[in-house]
Design an enzyme around this catalytic site. Structure first.
Site: not given
Ligand code: NAD
Length: 354
Positions: A36, A82-83, A85-86, A135-137, A161, A165, A218, A260, A294
């Protein structure tokens, strides 16, 4: 026997909460493990939090002993990780948290998963999966007019980021090659949909446009992303964890490339139709171009033919149908976004998501 009890890390985030809702709705037993952070929100789980098929543990994935304890107590059959920083902009301003959670956290989670997996009976070991959601990034920058990311594309991340990943993807593969942990990976394009945190491009534009606030974009808004409706991603993730081949990765994308600027203009036009601005102004007039991010990758494009061919997945929403659903959701669910927005994010910048 197939997997029924799944531990989802980051289940209180945008995609994680969509996945928890999808899995509980599909008959799985779901254990949500989430620290959280600012991005985690238990309100996003209101539809499933009362279900006997759902439980929640507040924990940092860096807490290896704590994770191992939960894996044992909940008798988990698969982990969907999935956890993270995103947010790309946050990774530019403060990369340390991205290394800590995305790299070190994934390493600690892998250690806990491996220790647990080694304790299982042979049949349970055979069935177990560690699914890393990426991610595709990680593939980096494509020219505007050519190229597409396949599962064989070399990694070339541009931002803190995407570098974090990419590193985590490599560790996951190494735990398979070196220790035999049964892993699967998926790399997905930009998601959008309900419960998306209002600092990201799509929800921020919807909410700023709704309130008649400026829509800073941007550069010239020319960056291209391949957009996928979040529920389509959740269905793909279920297929990858239950039917994906061990050691393999799957690219997931919506075949919906948009600039965008195109995304922002589409949202403006739909909102003008649904809720015209007082005084008859057009929301496109709110668009303002700001100095580019950047290292901003020009274009991402996903070849999703492997998951389509091997696992029978296909995106059900077009960008037009998905964005309309998303806008309707934000119009109907002010209870969810208003408190978040009033805290901090009303004036945030608009990026490409991430
Ligand atoms: P988000 O930022 O909405 O959610 C991340 C969740 O992880 C949050 O609930 C946060 O509390 C939790 N979290 C963060 N650090 C933590 C830790 N140390 N321990 C436990 N929980 C932790 O992210 P999202 O957009 O839902 O993305 C989820 C996953 O999918 C990520 O791994 C991201 O790289 C990947 N992803 C996202 C996208 C996108 O478009 N959003 C696309 C491709 C892949």
């Amino acid at each position: 026997m197939s997997i029924r009890r799944i531990l989802v890390t980051g289940g209180a985030g945008f995609i994680g909460s969509a996945l928890c809702r999808h899995l509980v709705g599909s008959g799985y037993q779901v254990v949500n493990l989430d620290k959280l952070t600012y991005a985690g929100n238990l309100d996003s789980l209101r539809d499933v939090s009362g279900s006997p098929a759902y439980s929640f543990h507040r924990l940092d994935i860096c807490d290896e002993a704590g994770v191992l304890d939960i894996l044992r107590r909940e008798r988990v059959e698969a982990i969907m990780h999935l956890a993270a920083e995103s947010h790309v902009d946050r990774s530019i301003d403060g990369p340390a948290a991205f290394l800590e959670t995305n790299v070190v956290g994934t390493f600690r989670l892998l250690n806990a998963a491996l220790a647990y997996w080694r304790e299982l009976e042979p049949e349970a070991q055979r069935r177990f999966r560690f699914h890393h959601v990426s991610t595709d990034e990680v593939f980096g920058d494509l020219p505007f007019d050519s190229g597409i990311f396949t599962e064989e594309t070399a990694y070339a991340p541009s931002s803190p980021y995407s570098a974090s990943k990419a590193a985590s993807d490599h560790f996951v593969r190494a735990w398979h090659e070196t220790y035999g942990l049964p892993v699967v990976l998926s790399n997905c394009s930009n998601n959008y949909g309900p419960y998306h945190f209002p600092e990201k491009l799509v929800p921020l534009v919807i909410l700023n446009a709704l309130e008649g606030l400026p829509l800073p974009v941007y550069g010239e808004g020319a960056n291209v992303r391949d957009w996928l409706y979040v529920d389509d991603h959740a269905r793909a993730l279920e297929l990858v964890v239950t039917r994906g081949a061990v050691g393999e990765s799957y690219n997931v994308g919506g075949r919906s490339e948009r600039t965008n600027l195109g995304v922002v203009e589409t949202i403006c036009d739909i909102l003008d139709r649904k809720q015209p601005l007082g005084g008859g102004g057009r929301r496109r007039e709110l668009i303002t171009f700001v100095k580019d991010r950047p290292g901003h990758d020009r274009r991402y494009a996903i070849d999703a033919s492997k998951i389509e061919r091997e696992l029978g997945w296909r995106a059900e929403e077009s960008f037009e149908s998905g964005i309309e659903k998303t806008i309707d959701w934000y119009l109907a669910n002010e209870w969810w976004w208003r408190p978040i927005r009033e805290q901090k994010y009303a004036g945030a910048r608009l990026g490409a998501g991430g």
